[in-house]
Scaffold this motif. Sequence first.
Motif, PDB file in Angstrom:
ATOM      1  N   GLY A 147       0.796  -1.226   0.000  1.00 22.98           N
ATOM      2  CA  GLY A 147       0.000   0.000   0.000  1.00 22.98           C
ATOM      3  C   GLY A 147       0.821   1.266   0.000  1.00 22.98           C
ATOM      4  N   ASN A 148       2.077   1.183   0.434  1.00 27.26           N
ATOM      5  CA  ASN A 148       2.981   2.327   0.300  1.00 27.26           C
ATOM      6  C   ASN A 148       3.456   2.431  -1.145  1.00 27.26           C
ATOM      7  OD1 ASN A 148       2.701   2.955   2.981  1.00 27.26           O
ATOM      8  ND2 ASN A 148       4.732   2.241   3.614  1.00 27.26           N
ATOM      9  N   THR A 149       4.289   3.430  -1.422  1.00 24.49           N
ATOM     10  CA  THR A 149       4.726   3.666  -2.792  1.00 24.49           C
ATOM     11  C   THR A 149       6.251   3.649  -2.907  1.00 24.49           C
ATOM     12  OG1 THR A 149       4.902   6.072  -2.601  1.00 24.49           O
ATOM     13  CG2 THR A 149       2.721   5.157  -3.157  1.00 24.49           C
ATOM     14  N   THR A 198       2.561   1.852  -6.576  1.00 21.87           N
ATOM     15  CA  THR A 198       2.094   1.344  -5.284  1.00 21.87           C
ATOM     16  C   THR A 198       2.609  -0.072  -5.068  1.00 21.87           C
ATOM     17  OG1 THR A 198       0.092   2.705  -5.369  1.00 21.87           O
ATOM     18  CG2 THR A 198       0.057   0.789  -3.904  1.00 21.87           C
ATOM     19  N   GLN A 200       2.698  -3.809  -3.998  1.00 22.45           N
ATOM     20  CA  GLN A 200       1.675  -4.846  -3.918  1.00 22.45           C
ATOM     21  C   GLN A 200       2.299  -6.193  -3.580  1.00 22.45           C
ATOM     22  OE1 GLN A 200      -1.288  -4.749  -7.196  1.00 22.45           O
ATOM     23  NE2 GLN A 200      -0.191  -2.950  -7.947  1.00 22.45           N
TER      24      GLN A 200
END
Length: 258
Positions: A147-149, A198, A200
């Motif tokens: 969920g972070n990038t 993002t 995953q």
Amino acid sequence: MIRFKTEEELLLMRDAGKVVSDVLDALRDVVRPGVSTAELERVAEKHITSSGGKAAFKGYRPSYAERPFPGAICASVNREVVHGIPSDGRVLEEGDIVSVDVGVFLKGYYGDAACTYPVGNICPNRRKLLDVTEKCLELAIATSMKGNTIGDIGHAVESHVLANGFGVVRDYTGHGVGKKLHEAPQVPNFGKRGKGVTLQRGMTLALEPMVMTGKEDVMLGSDGWVVITADGSDAAHFERTIVITDGGPEILTPWVSR
């Protein structure tokens, strides 16, 4: 295109990563004054081949290179950032730092990691450089949550580097890894929070902060491979391969921290 790995693929990547880690752990006991970078290569390649793998870097030739890389490992000393070619003529001296990058191809998949070692007793500024760069790797891994990038990772690294008065290598980046040594996406060591791809589940990334004590300009050495700091300042490089999971990042190259 980003390749998301299945659990079966990750089993194979763990095997490749273990060989990489074993090599880096073994080299910690070999690095000392009077040892050449070619000797580091011989130790590494012997371990890789005895484990059933292949040195991933040897013969590797990206589109920009005039000739294939001739070494089984990259061994970069002091002002050399990455891609140093091992040589019998390059003998380590007391107080040096040497970054060793190891890539292994095993059972169809790659592992990739790097560690910068002190050669004997090093000066306080070089010790700080190693500490800051390794901390950057820890921060990059901790930020690699589903969920972070990619921008979140780069921001974490860049912020720590600049807070300590050092420079970030901006021309060379981390990357995806798997069936190919370099896959999408690129993972810069700088960025903005919330920007970029993002993260995953199933993404496998080689995170590799590269930090220098001086200005941020780098240049290509005369051999067409080694990257050096333009102002002669020192550089360090730490790297691990990870996979993004639902519960957080898993390290696939678990070499032992110094």
